[in-house]
Scaffold this motif. Structure first.
Motif, PDB file in Angstrom:
ATOM      1  N   GLU A  11       1.108  -1.349  -0.325  1.00 47.43           N
ATOM      2  CA  GLU A  11      -0.050  -0.061  -0.108  1.00 47.43           C
ATOM      3  C   GLU A  11       0.975   1.498  -0.192  1.00 47.43           C
ATOM      4  N   LEU A  12       0.394   2.039  -0.370  1.00 46.05           N
ATOM      5  CA  LEU A  12       0.956   3.979  -0.237  1.00 46.05           C
ATOM      6  C   LEU A  12       0.136   4.384   0.652  1.00 46.05           C
ATOM      7  N   GLU A  13       0.987   5.089   1.335  1.00 41.69           N
ATOM      8  CA  GLU A  13       0.737   5.733   2.519  1.00 41.69           C
ATOM      9  C   GLU A  13      -0.565   5.701   2.989  1.00 41.69           C
ATOM     10  N   ASN A  14      -0.598   3.658   3.636  1.00 45.70           N
ATOM     11  CA  ASN A  14      -1.584   3.203   4.022  1.00 45.70           C
ATOM     12  C   ASN A  14      -3.079   3.476   3.048  1.00 45.70           C
ATOM     13  N   GLU A  15      -3.004   3.816   1.916  1.00 45.04           N
ATOM     14  CA  GLU A  15      -3.954   2.929   1.549  1.00 45.04           C
ATOM     15  C   GLU A  15      -3.457   2.536  -0.352  1.00 45.04           C
ATOM     16  N   LYS A  16      -5.302   1.748  -0.922  1.00 46.07           N
ATOM     17  CA  LYS A  16      -4.460   1.373  -1.635  1.00 46.07           C
ATOM     18  C   LYS A  16      -4.001   2.303  -3.251  1.00 46.07           C
ATOM     19  N   PHE A  17      -2.546   1.482  -4.030  1.00 51.94           N
ATOM     20  CA  PHE A  17      -2.653   2.223  -5.016  1.00 51.94           C
ATOM     21  C   PHE A  17      -3.724   2.702  -5.921  1.00 51.94           C
ATOM     22  N   SER A  18      -3.608   3.304  -6.798  1.00 54.04           N
ATOM     23  CA  SER A  18      -4.575   3.718  -7.499  1.00 54.04           C
ATOM     24  C   SER A  18      -4.224   4.922  -8.533  1.00 54.04           C
ATOM     25  N   THR A  19      -4.078   4.226  -9.612  1.00 54.02           N
ATOM     26  CA  THR A  19      -3.300   5.169 -11.320  1.00 54.02           C
ATOM     27  C   THR A  19      -4.476   6.340 -12.061  1.00 54.02           C
ATOM     28  N   SER A  20      -6.239   5.644 -11.102  1.00 53.48           N
ATOM     29  CA  SER A  20      -6.934   7.110 -12.051  1.00 53.48           C
ATOM     30  C   SER A  20      -6.684   7.864 -10.996  1.00 53.48           C
ATOM     31  N   LYS A  21      -6.908   7.406  -9.536  1.00 51.43           N
ATOM     32  CA  LYS A  21      -6.896   8.343  -8.557  1.00 51.43           C
ATOM     33  C   LYS A  21      -5.772   9.651  -8.311  1.00 51.43           C
ATOM     34  N   GLY A  22      -4.719   8.852  -8.575  1.00 49.11           N
ATOM     35  CA  GLY A  22      -3.432   9.688  -9.080  1.00 49.11           C
ATOM     36  C   GLY A  22      -2.445   9.366  -7.692  1.00 49.11           C
ATOM     37  N   HIS A  23      -2.999   8.217  -6.941  1.00 45.89           N
ATOM     38  CA  HIS A  23      -2.423   7.643  -6.005  1.00 45.89           C
ATOM     39  C   HIS A  23      -0.979   6.199  -5.757  1.00 45.89           C
ATOM     40  N   VAL A  24      -0.625   6.962  -6.615  1.00 41.90           N
ATOM     41  CA  VAL A  24       0.777   6.442  -7.085  1.00 41.90           C
ATOM     42  C   VAL A  24       2.111   6.727  -6.826  1.00 41.90           C
ATOM     43  N   VAL A  25       2.918   5.670  -6.963  1.00 39.84           N
ATOM     44  CA  VAL A  25       4.939   6.446  -7.202  1.00 39.84           C
ATOM     45  C   VAL A  25       5.257   5.051  -7.790  1.00 39.84           C
ATOM     46  N   TRP A  26       5.234   6.015  -9.006  1.00 45.18           N
ATOM     47  CA  TRP A  26       6.189   4.998  -9.969  1.00 45.18           C
ATOM     48  C   TRP A  26       7.276   5.076  -9.834  1.00 45.18           C
ATOM     49  N   ALA A  27       7.655   3.378 -10.247  1.00 46.98           N
ATOM     50  CA  ALA A  27       9.051   3.218  -9.620  1.00 46.98           C
ATOM     51  C   ALA A  27      10.241   3.773 -10.521  1.00 46.98           C
ATOM     52  N   ARG A  28       9.845   4.336 -11.006  1.00 45.43           N
ATOM     53  CA  ARG A  28      11.295   4.897 -12.321  1.00 45.43           C
ATOM     54  C   ARG A  28      11.339   6.451 -11.966  1.00 45.43           C
ATOM     55  N   GLU A  29      10.123   6.851 -11.620  1.00 48.70           N
ATOM     56  CA  GLU A  29      10.616   8.124 -11.316  1.00 48.70           C
ATOM     57  C   GLU A  29      10.954   8.105  -9.283  1.00 48.70           C
ATOM     58  N   LEU A  30      10.953   7.592  -8.090  1.00 49.46           N
ATOM     59  CA  LEU A  30      11.819   7.018  -7.307  1.00 49.46           C
ATOM     60  C   LEU A  30      13.093   6.692  -7.351  1.00 49.46           C
ATOM     61  N   ALA A  31      13.143   6.027  -8.701  1.00 50.58           N
ATOM     62  CA  ALA A  31      14.785   6.111  -8.813  1.00 50.58           C
ATOM     63  C   ALA A  31      15.281   7.007  -9.825  1.00 50.58           C
ATOM     64  N   ALA A  32      15.033   7.711  -9.688  1.00 51.31           N
ATOM     65  CA  ALA A  32      15.896   9.314 -10.361  1.00 51.31           C
ATOM     66  C   ALA A  32      15.517   9.898  -9.861  1.00 51.31           C
ATOM     67  N   GLU A  33      15.183   9.888  -7.847  1.00 49.39           N
ATOM     68  CA  GLU A  33      14.620  11.152  -7.259  1.00 49.39           C
ATOM     69  C   GLU A  33      16.119  10.929  -6.555  1.00 49.39           C
ATOM     70  N   LEU A  34      15.882   9.307  -6.256  1.00 48.87           N
ATOM     71  CA  LEU A  34      17.167   9.434  -4.518  1.00 48.87           C
ATOM     72  C   LEU A  34      18.063   7.697  -5.031  1.00 48.87           C
ATOM     73  N   PRO A  35      19.442   7.307  -4.824  1.00 41.66           N
ATOM     74  CA  PRO A  35      19.868   6.706  -5.322  1.00 41.66           C
ATOM     75  C   PRO A  35      18.995   5.533  -5.150  1.00 41.66           C
ATOM     76  N   ARG A  36      18.978   4.162  -6.488  1.00 40.67           N
ATOM     77  CA  ARG A  36      18.065   3.717  -6.279  1.00 40.67           C
ATOM     78  C   ARG A  36      18.322   2.152  -5.453  1.00 40.67           C
ATOM     79  N   ASP A  37      19.417   2.034  -4.633  1.00 41.40           N
ATOM     80  CA  ASP A  37      20.631   1.027  -3.916  1.00 41.40           C
ATOM     81  C   ASP A  37      19.659   2.226  -2.109  1.00 41.40           C
ATOM     82  N   LEU A  38      19.460   2.644  -2.226  1.00 39.56           N
ATOM     83  CA  LEU A  38      18.711   3.663  -0.939  1.00 39.56           C
ATOM     84  C   LEU A  38      16.531   2.844  -1.014  1.00 39.56           C
ATOM     85  N   ALA A  39      16.427   3.267  -2.886  1.00 42.29           N
ATOM     86  CA  ALA A  39      14.558   2.558  -2.238  1.00 42.29           C
ATOM     87  C   ALA A  39      14.785   0.958  -2.751  1.00 42.29           C
ATOM     88  N   ARG A  40      15.766   0.379  -3.059  1.00 40.33           N
ATOM     89  CA  ARG A  40      15.700  -1.250  -3.486  1.00 40.33           C
ATOM     90  C   ARG A  40      15.262  -1.582  -1.336  1.00 40.33           C
TER      91      ARG A  40
END
Length: 538
Positions: A333-362
């Protein structure tokens, strides 16, 4: 003793109806990648393969929602999925296309079942759109699950995992046109009679070992205790691979039928990319080759993969190996709610890897992996946990080792004590427990990284404060660097970039075997730091 058979690792094929968010990555794909990297570091034979699932009806509904044609969405999504794998360091040995060879193997697979009398022609009632004049199946139709009452789609329930018979949805509605009137009409389709394989399935699950998580085995016991519905091989819909049977003209194959032949095709594709001579497209899965097959997947399609697909393989009369393990994760879950692309409640994996070192994401996705229950992603928690438990102690360890190395000059070999080699072996054995399939756990492996970084940080601080003579200091420093090498190897399936930098700086191989650290001398090296907050994009 570890099972030394060659391992075939399947990442459940992602539907090509969009990119991958961190909920997709946190379970099956990161797990498959970590296990493949472990096998490589342990000197074992394994291949990790996957491909996109291009025939799902969900793809049609998603394409309509974003204003693309289904083929356009397939192309866009496939490219994005592969970019996301690369960004997150998910290293697939072979991500096969759904090309003519793929389609031929799917048809061979179902034709073999048909020719051997394993399929049945059945008259069934299916939901029907009066306005569109089309049958509604799988992702085209929604309604209440008859088992748990949750809103569901046709085929099986994402919430409870139970199959939903053809006409069993409560108050069905059209996903593409919810205001449309939905009725039922009879039609003839080919089905696979799963119930005929109940005894073989019961025997199969009685033999399953500790690698199978309790929720999986519990659902299997529940499903096999009751009636098993027929599984649709064909549907009277236009999207999908054409069905090759005279009795069902104009019908297509149920997309879920492709699961096993798709896994076979992408496995052989991966092996060929890595130098294996060209052989039959299902060669790696033939029983005579005795591979150990593990499928990393989410919980929701477990009926199909754990019941239907196993029964299909059994129905091929010994031709194929059966899956050794289905490593199933729960929902993330994301912030204790289900992921929902239609509602914009989502963190895209590629965007997360671009925002911080991917080792920390992994690291954080491993630590919070939904292995036995729903778990939660929180960006604030990621920053706090990764910063305080990993980055800060690792960088303190690196700084202290740099100071100690400067005190002894850093030249020549450093002696290693027997006690240090024993500690390195103990460290390896604990990581191995969590990387092997019998007790596989991303969360415990990530927690071990934290535990040993802190242990070595404290030991280095004590050494720095100990006012030791040169001989004793060199001995303590040798022990620290040996154990750091062992930790770096053990952490390499998770912290892929940091471990590669450390191995390059130290001139050593990344190994997860106890004998790799049974040495009398080692060398100091400049330990690379972990950057956080990030200073560059991946």
């Amino acid at each position: 003793m570890a099972d030394t058979r060659p391992v075939v690792i399947i990442g459940g094929p992602p539907t090509s109806n969009g990119d991958l968010h961190i909920g997709h990555i946190a379970g099956p794909y990161l797990g498959a990648d970590v296990h493949r990297r472990y096998l490589r570091a342990a000197g074992r034979d394994g291949v990790f393969a996957s491909c996109t699932d291009d025939s799902q009806t969900y793809l049609v509904t998603s394409a309509a929602r974003v204003g693309l044609t289904p083929p356009e969405l397939v192309k866009q999504s496939t490219e994005n999925i592969q970019r996301t794998f690369k960004a997150m360091g998910v290293e697939v040995d072979g991500f096969s296309p759904t090309d003519d060879g793929y389609k031929a193997l799917v048809h061979d697979y179902v034709n073999r079942l048909y020719d051997n009398g394993k399929l049945r022609l059945r008259k069934v009632r299916l939901p029907y759109s009066e306005r569109a004049g089309e049958f509604l199946v799988e992702g085209f139709v929604g309604g209440g699950c008859p088992t748990c009452l949750a809103d569901s789609r046709g085929g099986f329930c994402e919430g409870c995992g139970h199959p939903i018979d053809f006409d069993a949805l409560i108050e069905p509605y059209s996903v593409l046109d919810p205001a449309d009137e939905v009725t039922y009409r009879e039609t003839e389709i080919l089905v696979f009679p799963v119930s005929e394989y109940r005894e073989q399935l019961l025997a199969y699950y009685e033999e399953r070992g500790p690698a199978w998580r309790p929720h999986v085995l519990g659902l299997m016991r529940e499903l096999l205790a009751g009636p098993l519905p027929d599984f649709a091989i064909t549907y009277p819909v236009s999207w999908g691979l054409p069905a090759p049977f005279a009795e069902t003209p104009g019908q297509t194959l149920n997309a879920w039928v492709e699961g096993m032949p798709a896994s076979m095709y992408c496995t052989e594709y991966a092996l060929r990319r890595n130098g294996k001579p060209v052989v039959a497209d299902d060669d790696a899965w033939l029983a005579e080759n005795d591979a150990r097959v593990v499928v990393f997947m989410g919980f929701d399609p477990l009926f199909t993969w754990g019941v239907v697909h196993v029964a299909e393989l059994i129905a091929h009369d010994g031709r194929y190996v059966l899956p050794d393990t289905l490593l199933v994760n729960e929902f993330y879950e994301l912030e204790n709610e289900k992921f929902s692309t239609s509602k914009g409640h989502v963190v895209w994996a590629r965007e997360l890897a671009a925002e911080l070192p991917r080792d920390l994401a992994r690291f954080y996705l491993n630590l919070t992996a939904p292995e036995f229950a729903r778990t939660n992603f929180s960006r604030a928690a990621l920053e706090k946990i990764a910063g305080e438990r990993l980055v800060a102690p690792w960088n303190e360890l690196a700084e202290t080792l740099a100071k100690l190395t400067a005190e002894v000059g850093g030249e020549g070999g450093l002696p290693v004590s027997t006690e240090a080699t024993e500690r390195a072996a103990a460290m390896v054995s604990r990581f191995v427990l969590n990387y092997e399939l019998e007790d596989f756990s991303l969360s415990r492996a990530a927690d071990l990284v934290v535990q040993h970084v802190e242990r070595l940080r404290a030991a280095a601080e004590r050494t720095l404060a100990g006012n030791l003579d040169q001989e004793m200091l060199r001995g303590r420093l040798g022990d620290l660097f040996l154990e750091l090498r062992a930790l770096t190897g053990c952490a390499s399936p998770i912290l892929i970039d940091l471990s590669a930098r450390a191995a390059s700086a130290g001139g050593f191989d990344l190994r997860i075997t106890a004998d790799a650290y049974d040495v009398t001398h080692t060398t100091a090296f400049a330990v690379p730091p972990l950057e956080f907050p990030p200073t560059s994009e991946v």
